[in-house]
Design a protein around this motif. Structure first.
Motif, PDB file in Angstrom:
ATOM      1  N   GLY A  62       0.804  -1.213   0.000  1.00 37.25           N
ATOM      2  CA  GLY A  62       0.000   0.000   0.000  1.00 37.25           C
ATOM      3  C   GLY A  62       0.837   1.263   0.000  1.00 37.25           C
ATOM      4  O   GLY A  62       0.467   2.261  -0.636  1.00 37.25           O
ATOM      5  N   ASP A  63       1.967   1.226   0.708  1.00 40.61           N
ATOM      6  CA  ASP A  63       2.873   2.377   0.730  1.00 40.61           C
ATOM      7  C   ASP A  63       3.859   2.378  -0.426  1.00 40.61           C
ATOM      8  O   ASP A  63       4.469   3.407  -0.722  1.00 40.61           O
ATOM      9  CB  ASP A  63       3.651   2.413   2.062  1.00 40.61           C
ATOM     10  N   ARG A  64       4.019   1.232  -1.086  1.00 40.08           N
ATOM     11  CA  ARG A  64       4.963   1.143  -2.196  1.00 40.08           C
ATOM     12  C   ARG A  64       4.294   1.313  -3.561  1.00 40.08           C
ATOM     13  O   ARG A  64       4.771   2.066  -4.407  1.00 40.08           O
ATOM     14  CB  ARG A  64       5.670  -0.227  -2.171  1.00 40.08           C
ATOM     15  N   ILE A  65       3.166   0.597  -3.784  1.00 38.76           N
ATOM     16  CA  ILE A  65       2.566   0.631  -5.121  1.00 38.76           C
ATOM     17  C   ILE A  65       1.222   1.351  -5.158  1.00 38.76           C
ATOM     18  O   ILE A  65       0.703   1.624  -6.234  1.00 38.76           O
ATOM     19  CB  ILE A  65       2.395  -0.795  -5.697  1.00 38.76           C
ATOM     20  N   GLY A  66       0.638   1.614  -3.991  1.00 38.20           N
ATOM     21  CA  GLY A  66      -0.604   2.389  -3.979  1.00 38.20           C
ATOM     22  C   GLY A  66      -1.735   1.745  -3.214  1.00 38.20           C
ATOM     23  O   GLY A  66      -1.717   0.549  -2.914  1.00 38.20           O
ATOM     24  N   ARG A  67      -2.734   2.581  -2.908  1.00 40.60           N
ATOM     25  CA  ARG A  67      -3.853   2.141  -2.072  1.00 40.60           C
ATOM     26  C   ARG A  67      -4.822   1.237  -2.845  1.00 40.60           C
ATOM     27  O   ARG A  67      -5.299   0.237  -2.330  1.00 40.60           O
ATOM     28  CB  ARG A  67      -4.632   3.341  -1.536  1.00 40.60           C
ATOM     29  N   LYS A  68      -5.115   1.604  -4.090  1.00 38.88           N
ATOM     30  CA  LYS A  68      -6.157   0.919  -4.853  1.00 38.88           C
ATOM     31  C   LYS A  68      -5.847  -0.560  -5.057  1.00 38.88           C
ATOM     32  O   LYS A  68      -6.659  -1.437  -4.719  1.00 38.88           O
ATOM     33  CB  LYS A  68      -6.344   1.603  -6.207  1.00 38.88           C
ATOM     34  N   THR A  69      -4.686  -0.875  -5.617  1.00 33.35           N
ATOM     35  CA  THR A  69      -4.330  -2.262  -5.911  1.00 33.35           C
ATOM     36  C   THR A  69      -4.282  -3.103  -4.647  1.00 33.35           C
ATOM     37  O   THR A  69      -4.733  -4.258  -4.629  1.00 33.35           O
ATOM     38  CB  THR A  69      -2.966  -2.312  -6.628  1.00 33.35           C
ATOM     39  N   THR A  70      -3.757  -2.534  -3.584  1.00 35.22           N
ATOM     40  CA  THR A  70      -3.636  -3.265  -2.334  1.00 35.22           C
ATOM     41  C   THR A  70      -4.998  -3.582  -1.734  1.00 35.22           C
ATOM     42  O   THR A  70      -5.215  -4.668  -1.176  1.00 35.22           O
ATOM     43  CB  THR A  70      -2.798  -2.451  -1.331  1.00 35.22           C
ATOM     44  N   LEU A  71      -5.932  -2.656  -1.868  1.00 38.76           N
ATOM     45  CA  LEU A  71      -7.283  -2.898  -1.367  1.00 38.76           C
ATOM     46  C   LEU A  71      -7.960  -4.067  -2.080  1.00 38.76           C
ATOM     47  O   LEU A  71      -8.695  -4.845  -1.469  1.00 38.76           O
ATOM     48  CB  LEU A  71      -8.127  -1.632  -1.530  1.00 38.76           C
TER      49      LEU A  71
END
Length: 461
Positions: A91-100
């Motif tokens: 989430g902190d490396r590639i982003g919030r959306k994909t991680t969710l």
């Protein structure tokens, strides 16, 4: 990351869209995901009391089987900090959306598989082992879900309305609880199941209990559809544009924000302890055998008690937006200090409110309603408070670790400790246990700085 995100704007400007995405879609995406996640979590909590002791832990007396079932319930809370580290990293490396999306799939698949598991009578000890494994995977998913949904809400919020925006994912908790327990109630009534004298060969314990777990697949698909249509949050996009991402968010958060981790963990402690006493433990106590029947419970019929819980959860849902408004109006710290003080007072009432002598529906409903009202008031601002404690480049990891470490201290052991206290010393001591947890939260709030006016673009300790 989509090029539609305008990284030049310092903050969402209060318009109808954020980075080209309608604000209403962001609200739905943050709320529907947590509704699904908490639905998954609560159907396990309900089954841990009414199903699993009979089908997966049948040996020994009833109390032993219940405690074994509650132990697997607590296993997910051990997994949740690990999930916050795993999903927080991405989430902190590639982003919030994909991680969710990843966190939702992890928990959804595990929940669906639970609905397909064979029982102890079919495959022996492998059955509880598989149940524990799926429960662990549920915990991993939820460990990454909450902080991602909270960041989606806060990092797209209008100025001065972060707590209000952040309360939408918090509404997922009562919605998920209502859906899970409501579905169990309908199934038990339709299949004529009596939890006080369960029929191991009856339709409910043979196949009916599996329905809520299997139906979760439909909800997961809806959640995925909504989330895949999102863009990255502007706050994260600006951090990337400024080159502020870190290679190892876990190491960075312990290096720069260890104090916030401790404070955030204990700020959440009373919330978790209260909630799992008011949902998981109170269900086992309320439907347990009375002293006259050789038990230590209140003797309510299972379906009658579920109805009381469903009514009480409406107070939870109503309190969440109120607390969000109060936190924006008066500040996070003072709002939570007052609410936590009220939780401490509530803990002192357990001995009187839950006295089995003369216990009726009205008194139990008042007790449940007060507890759920306080739960909504303390839970509502948390998805604003914890993210605001941490800088952008470790916000997903930091808020997730604090939130989920508190789950071990305040929730994983709460049903187990409360059951032991009520059985050994009486229900009044369950309230004392809640009071102690709330007192620790009160101290953490006194130490915590006010975060209402904190810029989410700040990076650094």
């Amino acid at each position: 990351m989509s090029s539609a995100v305008d990284t030049s704007k310092p903050e969402p400007d209060g318009g109808a869209t954020v980075a080209g995405v309608p604000r209403s879609r962001i609200v739905v995406a943050s709320m529907v995901g947590t509704s699904i996640e908490f639905y998954d979590f609560y159907i396990y909590a309900t089954a841990a009391v009414s199903v699993f002791p009979h089908l997966f832990f049948p040996k020994g007396n009833g109390t032993t089987a219940l405690l074994a079932s509650l132990a697997t319930f607590g296993l997910a809370f051990v997994a949740r900090p690990l999930g916050s580290i795993l999903f927080g990293h991405f989430g902190d490396r590639i982003g919030r959306k994909t991680t969710l999306v990843g966190s939702l799939l992890t928990m959804g698949i595990a929940t669906f598989v639970i609905g397909l598991l064979p029982t102890y009578h079919q495959i022996g000890l492998v059955a509880p082992a598989l149940l524990a494994l799926m429960r662990f995977c549920q915990g991993l998913g939820l460990g990454g879900e909450w902080s991602g949904a909270a960041l989606l809400a806060t990092e797209t919020a209008q100025k001065g309305k972060r707590a209000w925006a952040a309360m939408w994912p918090q509404l997922g908790a009562p919605i998920g609880f209502f859906l899970a327990n409501g579905l169990f109630l309908i199934i038990t009534l339709f299949l004529d199941h009596d939890n006080s004298s369960p029929d191991l060969d009856g339709a409910f314990l043979t196949w009916g209990w599996r329905i809520p777990f299997l139906l979760s697949a439909i909800m997961v698909m809806i959640g995925l559809y909504v989330r895949l249509k999102l863009e990255e949050t502007p706050v994260f996009a600006r951090a990337v544009a400024r080159g502020e991402k870190v290679k190892t968010p876990l190491a960075e958060v312990f290096k720069t924000s260890w104090r916030q981790l401790i404070i955030g963990t204990f700020v959440m402690l009373a919330t978790y302890t209260l909630f799992y006493i008011m949902t998981t433990w109170v269900l086992s106590y309320g439907t347990g055998k009375t002293p006259a029947q050789g038990g230590t419970g209140a003797g309510f019929h299972y379906t009658d008690f579920l109805v009381l819980q469903l009514i009480a959860v409406l107070f939870f849902a109503a309190a969440v937006p109120v607390s969000g408004w109060l936190a924006d109006r008066y500040g996070r710290r003072v709002t939570l200090l007052v609410i936590t003080g009220l939780i401490m007072v509530f803990g002192l009432t357990f001995g009187v409110m839950l006295n089995q002598e003369g216990m009726g529906n009205a008194r139990m409903l008042v007790f449940l309603a007060i507890g759920m009202l306080l739960m909504g008031m303390t839970f509502g601002p948390m998805s604003a408070v914890l993210p605001e404690l941490f800088p952008t480049n470790v916000r997903y990891t930091g808020s997730g670790i604090a939130y989920n470490t508190a789950s071990i201290l305040g929730a994983a052991v709460a049903p187990f400790i409360a059951t032991w206290l009520a059985t050994s010393y009486g229900v009044g001591w369950v309230g004392i246990y809640l009071l102690i947890a709330a007192a620790l939260t009160f101290v953490a709030l006194l130490v915590m700085r006010e975060t209402r006016d904190q810029s989410l673009d700040d990076v650094g300790a």
